[in-house]
Design a protein around this motif. Structure first.
Motif, PDB file in Angstrom:
ATOM      1  N   LEU A 143      22.949   0.942  32.203  1.00  0.00           N
ATOM      2  CA  LEU A 143      22.225   1.385  33.394  1.00  0.00           C
ATOM      3  C   LEU A 143      23.171   1.596  34.574  1.00  0.00           C
ATOM      4  O   LEU A 143      23.053   2.581  35.310  1.00  0.00           O
ATOM      5  N   VAL A 144      24.121   0.668  34.746  1.00  0.00           N
ATOM      6  CA  VAL A 144      25.094   0.797  35.840  1.00  0.00           C
ATOM      7  C   VAL A 144      25.908   2.072  35.677  1.00  0.00           C
ATOM      8  O   VAL A 144      26.130   2.829  36.635  1.00  0.00           O
ATOM      9  N   TRP A 145      26.349   2.336  34.446  1.00  0.00           N
ATOM     10  CA  TRP A 145      27.145   3.534  34.194  1.00  0.00           C
ATOM     11  C   TRP A 145      26.335   4.808  34.433  1.00  0.00           C
ATOM     12  O   TRP A 145      26.851   5.790  34.967  1.00  0.00           O
ATOM     13  N   VAL A 146      25.073   4.806  34.043  1.00  0.00           N
ATOM     14  CA  VAL A 146      24.226   5.980  34.268  1.00  0.00           C
ATOM     15  C   VAL A 146      24.090   6.261  35.763  1.00  0.00           C
ATOM     16  O   VAL A 146      24.250   7.407  36.216  1.00  0.00           O
ATOM     17  N   VAL A 147      23.808   5.223  36.546  1.00  0.00           N
ATOM     18  CA  VAL A 147      23.650   5.397  37.995  1.00  0.00           C
ATOM     19  C   VAL A 147      24.957   5.884  38.624  1.00  0.00           C
ATOM     20  O   VAL A 147      24.953   6.784  39.481  1.00  0.00           O
ATOM     21  N   LEU A 148      26.085   5.320  38.188  1.00  0.00           N
ATOM     22  CA  LEU A 148      27.389   5.738  38.724  1.00  0.00           C
ATOM     23  C   LEU A 148      27.697   7.192  38.374  1.00  0.00           C
ATOM     24  O   LEU A 148      28.180   7.953  39.219  1.00  0.00           O
ATOM     25  N   ILE A 149      27.392   7.580  37.144  1.00  0.00           N
ATOM     26  CA  ILE A 149      27.648   8.964  36.717  1.00  0.00           C
ATOM     27  C   ILE A 149      26.780   9.929  37.520  1.00  0.00           C
ATOM     28  O   ILE A 149      27.246  10.988  37.977  1.00  0.00           O
ATOM     29  N   VAL A 150      25.504   9.584  37.685  1.00  0.00           N
ATOM     30  CA  VAL A 150      24.584  10.436  38.446  1.00  0.00           C
ATOM     31  C   VAL A 150      25.074  10.593  39.889  1.00  0.00           C
ATOM     32  O   VAL A 150      25.108  11.703  40.443  1.00  0.00           O
ATOM     33  N   ALA A 151      25.488   9.479  40.503  1.00  0.00           N
ATOM     34  CA  ALA A 151      25.952   9.521  41.895  1.00  0.00           C
ATOM     35  C   ALA A 151      27.267  10.284  42.021  1.00  0.00           C
ATOM     36  O   ALA A 151      27.439  11.092  42.945  1.00  0.00           O
ATOM     37  N   CYS A 152      28.196  10.041  41.094  1.00  0.00           N
ATOM     38  CA  CYS A 152      29.498  10.722  41.153  1.00  0.00           C
ATOM     39  C   CYS A 152      29.355  12.214  40.898  1.00  0.00           C
ATOM     40  O   CYS A 152      30.026  13.029  41.547  1.00  0.00           O
ATOM     41  N   ARG A 153      28.506  12.590  39.959  1.00  0.00           N
ATOM     42  CA  ARG A 153      28.287  14.017  39.683  1.00  0.00           C
ATOM     43  C   ARG A 153      27.807  14.739  40.929  1.00  0.00           C
ATOM     44  O   ARG A 153      28.341  15.794  41.305  1.00  0.00           O
ATOM     45  N   ALA A 154      26.792  14.183  41.592  1.00  0.00           N
ATOM     46  CA  ALA A 154      26.252  14.814  42.797  1.00  0.00           C
ATOM     47  C   ALA A 154      27.288  14.841  43.919  1.00  0.00           C
ATOM     48  O   ALA A 154      27.439  15.852  44.611  1.00  0.00           O
ATOM     49  N   THR A 155      28.012  13.737  44.089  1.00  0.00           N
ATOM     50  CA  THR A 155      28.993  13.652  45.176  1.00  0.00           C
ATOM     51  C   THR A 155      30.123  14.662  44.998  1.00  0.00           C
ATOM     52  O   THR A 155      30.505  15.365  45.940  1.00  0.00           O
ATOM     53  N   VAL A 156      30.652  14.756  43.779  1.00  0.00           N
ATOM     54  CA  VAL A 156      31.783  15.656  43.520  1.00  0.00           C
ATOM     55  C   VAL A 156      31.361  17.118  43.602  1.00  0.00           C
ATOM     56  O   VAL A 156      31.999  17.931  44.281  1.00  0.00           O
ATOM     57  N   LEU A 157      30.277  17.465  42.909  1.00  0.00           N
ATOM     58  CA  LEU A 157      29.854  18.870  42.891  1.00  0.00           C
ATOM     59  C   LEU A 157      29.398  19.346  44.267  1.00  0.00           C
ATOM     60  O   LEU A 157      29.768  20.428  44.718  1.00  0.00           O
ATOM     61  N   VAL A 158      28.592  18.549  44.940  1.00  0.00           N
ATOM     62  CA  VAL A 158      28.087  18.947  46.257  1.00  0.00           C
ATOM     63  C   VAL A 158      29.181  18.838  47.315  1.00  0.00           C
ATOM     64  O   VAL A 158      29.191  19.608  48.286  1.00  0.00           O
ATOM     65  N   GLY A 159      30.120  17.914  47.123  1.00  0.00           N
ATOM     66  CA  GLY A 159      31.184  17.730  48.106  1.00  0.00           C
ATOM     67  C   GLY A 159      32.044  18.953  48.332  1.00  0.00           C
ATOM     68  O   GLY A 159      32.653  19.114  49.399  1.00  0.00           O
ATOM     69  N   VAL A 160      32.080  19.853  47.350  1.00  0.00           N
ATOM     70  CA  VAL A 160      32.868  21.082  47.500  1.00  0.00           C
ATOM     71  C   VAL A 160      32.184  22.068  48.446  1.00  0.00           C
ATOM     72  O   VAL A 160      32.854  22.886  49.089  1.00  0.00           O
ATOM     73  N   LEU A 161      30.851  22.013  48.563  1.00  0.00           N
ATOM     74  CA  LEU A 161      30.117  22.967  49.401  1.00  0.00           C
ATOM     75  C   LEU A 161      30.582  22.951  50.865  1.00  0.00           C
ATOM     76  O   LEU A 161      30.918  24.016  51.406  1.00  0.00           O
ATOM     77  N   PRO A 162      30.602  21.793  51.545  1.00  0.00           N
ATOM     78  CA  PRO A 162      31.078  21.815  52.939  1.00  0.00           C
ATOM     79  C   PRO A 162      32.551  22.168  53.059  1.00  0.00           C
ATOM     80  O   PRO A 162      32.970  22.743  54.076  1.00  0.00           O
ATOM     81  N   ILE A 163      33.351  21.863  52.025  1.00  0.00           N
ATOM     82  CA  ILE A 163      34.768  22.233  52.066  1.00  0.00           C
ATOM     83  C   ILE A 163      34.910  23.754  52.056  1.00  0.00           C
ATOM     84  O   ILE A 163      35.710  24.328  52.816  1.00  0.00           O
ATOM     85  N   LEU A 164      34.132  24.433  51.201  1.00  0.00           N
ATOM     86  CA  LEU A 164      34.174  25.890  51.154  1.00  0.00           C
ATOM     87  C   LEU A 164      33.647  26.506  52.450  1.00  0.00           C
ATOM     88  O   LEU A 164      34.139  27.552  52.900  1.00  0.00           O
ATOM     89  N   LEU A 165      32.647  25.877  53.051  1.00  0.00           N
ATOM     90  CA  LEU A 165      32.128  26.379  54.324  1.00  0.00           C
ATOM     91  C   LEU A 165      33.136  26.163  55.457  1.00  0.00           C
ATOM     92  O   LEU A 165      33.264  27.004  56.354  1.00  0.00           O
TER      93      LEU A 165
END
Length: 320
Positions: free
Chosen positions: A143-165
């Motif tokens: 469960l811990v790994w699932v939550v970490l993966i879900v959070a890291c996926r969103a953080t990394v993928l979405v984190g590029v959006l403001p950088i590109l802007l």
């Protein structure tokens, strides 16, 4: 900051106008939105308190529900204060970096919510299709790994959006036709080539929302196949009943999400309708989720009844 042709070089601030076409009634629209936010805040805090204190709820489904509740709280905090400030006080100005920060948190939390719904679908799949291995598969470590993966996926993928802007320097306008900072609403202001921004935004949407929705559908196809193979009607109804709350939450999230996504890029929906529904999409599910799960879970209903009884007794004592 502006040049003679009304373009803007490296703007420091942007202006959020709220809901275009409804500016004259935004003051009154703010009150129902405030009510929705209060329901969302109180409901999700209630879920978190009950799940953390009730040992019988220390199960995978309710651990994921706690993550969902925390995510919904984050969405309300990220959106509501500035939106209500625009509606009530005309505080439409916002630092560009603050706008990008809000954009990141809104879209990242959406990604976490989507991933959490997928994790909840997986939990229901194991519970119904392979119940004997449910405990051995969904261990606390897993469960811990699932939550970490879900959070890291969103953080990394979405984190590029403001950088590109942030790499964009020239803008046609600094007026964002929205009540909060949304990726495509900011992209449309640029006077430069934004093909990379648009393409990456599509990639993020389908890598998170599209991926999760496909696998949730697959999970429920397998779940329904297993349920309809059960010999007794009572067993089928009981198995299906364990999924109804998740199905309702899943449908409300994805239907509104994809409406907002596609109407912003390809649709011809009037601006006020699009932005009004986009705001509802982000604020209403956090308010409905505690209600849906509260009605379907006996422990939540009992705790809520106990709180009401205690409150009533306290009022009676104070009146004596």
């Amino acid at each position: 900051m502006g040049s003679s042709n009304m373009s803007y070089l490296n703007p420091q601030t942007v202006t959020l106008i709220g809901i275009p076409g409804l500016e004259h009634v935004q003051f009154w629209i703010g009150f129902p939105f405030l009510g929705v936010c209060l329901v969302a805040l109180l409901g999700n805090i209630f879920l978190l308190i009950i799940i953390s204190t009730e040992r019988s709820l220390h199960q995978p489904m309710y651990i994921f529900l706690a993550v969902l509740a925390a995510t919904d709280l984050g969405l309300c905090v990220a959106i509501a204060p500035k939106m209500l400030a625009i509606f009530w006080f005309g505080a439409s100005s916002m630092a560009f970096d603050a706008c990008l920060t809000q954009l990141f948190f809104i879209h990242a939390l959406q990604g976490v919510e989507s991933g959490t719904l997928l994790a909840m679908a997986f939990d229901r799949y194991i519970a119904i299709c392979d119940p004997l291995r449910h405990t051995s598969i969904l261990t606390p470590f897993f469960l811990v790994w699932v939550v970490l993966i879900v959070a890291c996926r969103a953080t990394v993928l979405v984190g590029v959006l403001p950088i590109l802007l942030k790499r964009l320097q020239l803008f046609l306008s600094v007026v964002i036709v929205h009540s909060y900072c949304e990726h495509m609403a900011v992209v449309k202001l640029a006077a430069e080539d934004v093909h990379i921004n648009k393409s990456y935004g599509l990639f993020v949407a389908f890598a998170i929302l599209g991926f999760d929705m496909i696998f949730i559908f697959i999970s429920y196809i397998l779940i329904f196949h297993a349920v309809f193979r059960l010999p007794q009607k009572e067993a089928r109804l009981k198995a299906f009943n364990t999924c109804t709350a998740h199905i309702v939450v899943f449908l409300e999230f994805y239907i509104l999400a994809f409406f907002s996504f596609f109407s912003h890029r390809f649709g011809h929906v009037s601006p006020y309708a699009h932005i009004f529904l986009s705001t509802i999409y982000l604020l209403v599910p956090p308010a409905l989720n505690p209600i849906v799960y509260g009605m379907k879970t006996e422990v939540f209903r009992k705790r809520f009844a106990q709180i009401l009884i205690l409150k009533t007794n306290a009022q009676q004592q104070s009146n004596k």
